[in-house]
Design a protein around this motif. Structure first.
Motif, short mmCIF file in Angstrom:
data_model
loop_
_atom_site.label_atom_id
_atom_site.label_comp_id
_atom_site.label_asym_id
_atom_site.label_seq_id
_atom_site.Cartn_x
_atom_site.Cartn_y
_atom_site.Cartn_z
N LEU A 55 0.83 -1.20 0.00
CA LEU A 55 0.00 0.00 0.00
C LEU A 55 0.87 1.26 0.00
O LEU A 55 0.64 2.18 -0.78
CB LEU A 55 -0.93 -0.01 1.21
N ALA A 56 1.90 1.27 0.86
CA ALA A 56 2.77 2.44 0.94
C ALA A 56 3.50 2.67 -0.38
O ALA A 56 3.58 3.80 -0.89
CB ALA A 56 3.78 2.26 2.08
N ALA A 57 4.04 1.59 -0.96
CA ALA A 57 4.79 1.73 -2.21
C ALA A 57 3.90 2.18 -3.35
O ALA A 57 4.27 3.06 -4.15
CB ALA A 57 5.46 0.40 -2.56
N ARG A 58 2.71 1.63 -3.43
CA ARG A 58 1.84 1.95 -4.56
C ARG A 58 1.20 3.34 -4.41
O ARG A 58 0.94 4.01 -5.40
CB ARG A 58 0.79 0.86 -4.73
N LEU A 59 0.96 3.76 -3.16
CA LEU A 59 0.48 5.12 -2.97
C LEU A 59 1.55 6.14 -3.36
O LEU A 59 1.27 7.14 -4.02
CB LEU A 59 0.04 5.33 -1.52
N PHE A 60 2.81 5.87 -2.98
CA PHE A 60 3.91 6.73 -3.40
C PHE A 60 4.02 6.74 -4.93
O PHE A 60 4.17 7.80 -5.56
CB PHE A 60 5.22 6.25 -2.79
N ASP A 61 3.93 5.56 -5.50
CA ASP A 61 4.02 5.41 -6.95
C ASP A 61 2.91 6.19 -7.63
O ASP A 61 3.12 6.88 -8.64
CB ASP A 61 3.93 3.92 -7.27
N ALA A 62 1.70 6.09 -7.08
CA ALA A 62 0.56 6.78 -7.68
C ALA A 62 0.73 8.29 -7.59
O ALA A 62 0.45 9.02 -8.56
CB ALA A 62 -0.73 6.35 -6.97
N VAL A 63 1.21 8.79 -6.46
CA VAL A 63 1.36 10.23 -6.27
C VAL A 63 2.42 10.80 -7.21
O VAL A 63 2.31 11.92 -7.71
CB VAL A 63 1.71 10.54 -4.80
N THR A 64 3.48 10.02 -7.47
CA THR A 64 4.55 10.54 -8.34
C THR A 64 4.19 10.47 -9.83
O THR A 64 4.81 11.18 -10.63
CB THR A 64 5.86 9.76 -8.12
N ASP A 65 3.21 9.67 -10.20
CA ASP A 65 2.89 9.52 -11.62
C ASP A 65 2.50 10.83 -12.30
O ASP A 65 2.95 11.09 -13.42
CB ASP A 65 1.79 8.47 -11.80
N PRO A 66 1.66 11.69 -11.69
CA PRO A 66 1.37 12.96 -12.36
C PRO A 66 2.62 13.82 -12.56
O PRO A 66 2.74 14.52 -13.58
CB PRO A 66 0.38 13.64 -11.40
N LEU A 67 3.55 13.78 -11.60
CA LEU A 67 4.79 14.54 -11.76
C LEU A 67 5.65 13.96 -12.89
O LEU A 67 6.27 14.70 -13.66
CB LEU A 67 5.58 14.52 -10.44
N ASN A 357 -2.33 6.86 -14.96
CA ASN A 357 -1.56 5.84 -14.26
C ASN A 357 -1.67 5.99 -12.75
O ASN A 357 -1.59 5.00 -12.02
CB ASN A 357 -0.09 5.90 -14.69
N PHE A 358 -1.84 7.22 -12.28
CA PHE A 358 -2.13 7.44 -10.86
C PHE A 358 -3.36 6.64 -10.45
O PHE A 358 -3.37 5.95 -9.42
CB PHE A 358 -2.35 8.93 -10.61
N ALA A 359 -4.41 6.71 -11.26
CA ALA A 359 -5.63 5.97 -10.95
C ALA A 359 -5.40 4.47 -10.99
O ALA A 359 -5.88 3.72 -10.13
CB ALA A 359 -6.74 6.37 -11.93
N ALA A 360 -4.64 4.01 -12.01
CA ALA A 360 -4.36 2.57 -12.11
C ALA A 360 -3.58 2.07 -10.90
O ALA A 360 -3.87 1.00 -10.35
CB ALA A 360 -3.60 2.28 -13.40
N LYS A 361 -2.58 2.84 -10.47
CA LYS A 361 -1.78 2.43 -9.31
C LYS A 361 -2.60 2.50 -8.03
O LYS A 361 -2.43 1.68 -7.13
CB LYS A 361 -0.55 3.33 -9.19
N LEU A 362 -3.47 3.50 -7.93
CA LEU A 362 -4.33 3.59 -6.76
C LEU A 362 -5.25 2.38 -6.67
O LEU A 362 -5.49 1.85 -5.58
CB LEU A 362 -5.15 4.88 -6.81
N ASN A 363 -5.75 1.92 -7.81
CA ASN A 363 -6.56 0.70 -7.82
C ASN A 363 -5.79 -0.47 -7.24
O ASN A 363 -6.29 -1.23 -6.40
CB ASN A 363 -6.97 0.36 -9.26
N LEU A 364 -4.55 -0.65 -7.69
CA LEU A 364 -3.73 -1.76 -7.21
C LEU A 364 -3.39 -1.60 -5.74
O LEU A 364 -3.33 -2.58 -4.98
CB LEU A 364 -2.46 -1.86 -8.05
N ALA A 365 -3.14 -0.36 -5.32
CA ALA A 365 -2.82 -0.11 -3.92
C ALA A 365 -4.01 -0.48 -3.03
O ALA A 365 -3.86 -1.12 -1.98
CB ALA A 365 -2.45 1.35 -3.72
N LEU A 366 -5.20 -0.07 -3.44
CA LEU A 366 -6.39 -0.39 -2.65
C LEU A 366 -6.64 -1.90 -2.61
O LEU A 366 -7.02 -2.45 -1.58
CB LEU A 366 -7.60 0.35 -3.22
N ALA A 367 -6.43 -2.55 -3.75
CA ALA A 367 -6.66 -4.00 -3.80
C ALA A 367 -5.73 -4.74 -2.85
O ALA A 367 -6.15 -5.62 -2.10
CB ALA A 367 -6.49 -4.51 -5.23
#
Length: 433
Positions: A55-67, A357-367
């Protein structure tokens, strides 16, 4: 080589662009399907700890995707060569990060969790940068609905081949061979990308992007993203739990695991040309809706499967793989259409795909971050034969995704098809080759 974008994409040029999708998807399956089971079974990491790390890794990943999407737009504003150079660096870091993840040393529990988190951050950041740049490149090639779907289909078709290889190699030849094959395919994919058609430069494309938040100002993007997220969560939950379901609910022999995964992704790859023909007749959105409904009709039956039902599950894998073809090939083409319709072609593709991709990673993080701890709280532990725990596993794996997919289908109908149906009719009468 500076091949301009063609009005019609020949197979050779489509393959040159799409081939990088093979290793990028190759790494996606180990990251999102094999890694949770690998750390739970090989290192004994508790599900709650594993869920927290993911969850921590994928949330970080999701947040950095827009940047990273913003960075991609700036690179495109400079030149295609700059995009390829940064892509090469990302590929090297990606190969290093994946090797570190799967070849972790024997460490105390807290140190192992820190190791996994660190290498996940490295791997996911490099993976995102390469993926966003590659997606943006395809969107910048332009074209009508059918042409955009062809471009995405080349990328996602190659991706499915990568997923099949990633599902077979670890079981048949082991993790080290999988890592070596991935590094070689990554190099081949980057070399092919350098020979792919390049977006035609224009005065708008030479300008730097204006705002990271620009995509959110577009109502069409917000509606499409909402549907994409619902559908993505519905797919991410079974992807996270599939190996647990196979081993504990079905109690299938380990030798069947790669067969299940390979049949699912192989059928998805074979279905893409058929779905492209449907796009020519029905348009992108209606074809995606048909795929969603097919997925629910097929996957619902897994809720009733139990020990010894391996043959029935194989059939489910093959049929639900057919439905997967729409999830892979069509949403990205719809997004490219939204970008073009808003007049943002050549300037904001990276921003759009960064948030996508932020949304896609957030989906995986939540799952991963919610489903795994929730299952643990409800009494399921890996390897259990307790009927109540297995019932909870079946509910989370089969029924919950079907409910979410139906919600996504309703959103697609009411948010996208009904407001502007004319935008989603096919623009060409010809059938794809």
């Amino acid at each position: 080589m500076n091949t301009p974008a063609p009005s019609h994409l020949p197979a050779r040029q489509g393959l040159a662009y799409g081939l990088l999708g093979l290793p990028l998807a190759f790494v996606a399956l180990p990251l999102y399907v094999l890694l949770p089971h690998h750390y739970a079974s090989q290192y004994g990491m508790p599900l709650a700890t594993l869920g927290a790390v993911l969850l921590a890794a994928r949330l970080f990943d999701a947040v950095t995707d827009p940047l990273l999407g913003r960075l991609s737009d700036r690179l495109f504003a400079r030149s295609a060569r700059a995009v390829l150079a940064v892509g090469a660096f990302s590929c090297v870091v990606l190969a290093f990060g994946l090797a570190g993840l799967f070849l972790a040393p024997t460490l105390p529990p807290q140190a192992l969790a820190a190791w996994a988190l660190g290498f996940l951050l490295i791997t996911c950041t490099a993976y995102s940068q390469a993926g966003i740049a590659h997606q943006s490149w395809g969107a910048r090639l332009g074209g009508d609905e059918l042409q955009r779907s062809r471009i995405v289909a080349w990328r996602e078709g190659a991706a499915l081949v990568g997923v099949v290889l990633a599902s077979l190699l670890p079981a048949l030849l082991g993790i080290p061979v999988m890592l070596a094959a991935f590094a070689a395919l990554l190099l081949l994919g980057w070399l092919a990308w350098g020979r792919a058609p390049r977006p035609v430069a224009s005065a708008a494309q030479a300008q730097a992007p204006t705002s990271l938040w620009h995509p959110w100002r577009q109502a069409a993007f917000r509606r499409l993203l909402a549907v994409f997220m619902l559908s993505g969560i519905a797919s991410a939950i079974p992807a996270t739990l599939v190996l647990f379901f196979i081993q504990d609910r079905l109690q299938a022999p380990p030798a069947l695991e790669p067969l299940f995964l390979a049949s699912y992704f192989a059928c998805a790859a074979l279905s893409i040309p058929l779905w492209l023909r449907a796009v020519a007749r029905w348009g992108l959105a209606r074809t995606w809706l048909a795929g969603m409904l097919l997925a629910v009709a097929v996957f619902l039956w897994t809720a009733g499967l139990g020990a010894g039902d391996s043959t029935a599950f194989l059939v489910v894998c093959a049929l639900s793989g057919l439905a997967l073809g729409t999830d892979l090939a069509l949403p990205g083409a719809l997004l490219a259409g939204v970008i073009a319709a808003q007049g943002d072609s050549g300037r904001h593709e990276g921003a759009y795909f960064g948030w996508w991709n932020f949304a896609a990673k957030l989906n995986l993080a939540l799952a991963a971050g919610l489903a795994l701890p929730l299952l643990a709280a409800l009494g399921y532990t890996p390897g259990t034969r307790d009927p109540e725990g297995l019932a909870m596993l079946g509910w989370a794996y089969a029924l919950l995704p079907c409910v979410l997919k139906l919600l996504a289908a309703a959103g697609l109908h009411f948010l996208i098809l009904r407001p502007a149906p004319a935008l989603h009719r096919p623009t060409l009468q010809e059938s794809p080759p």
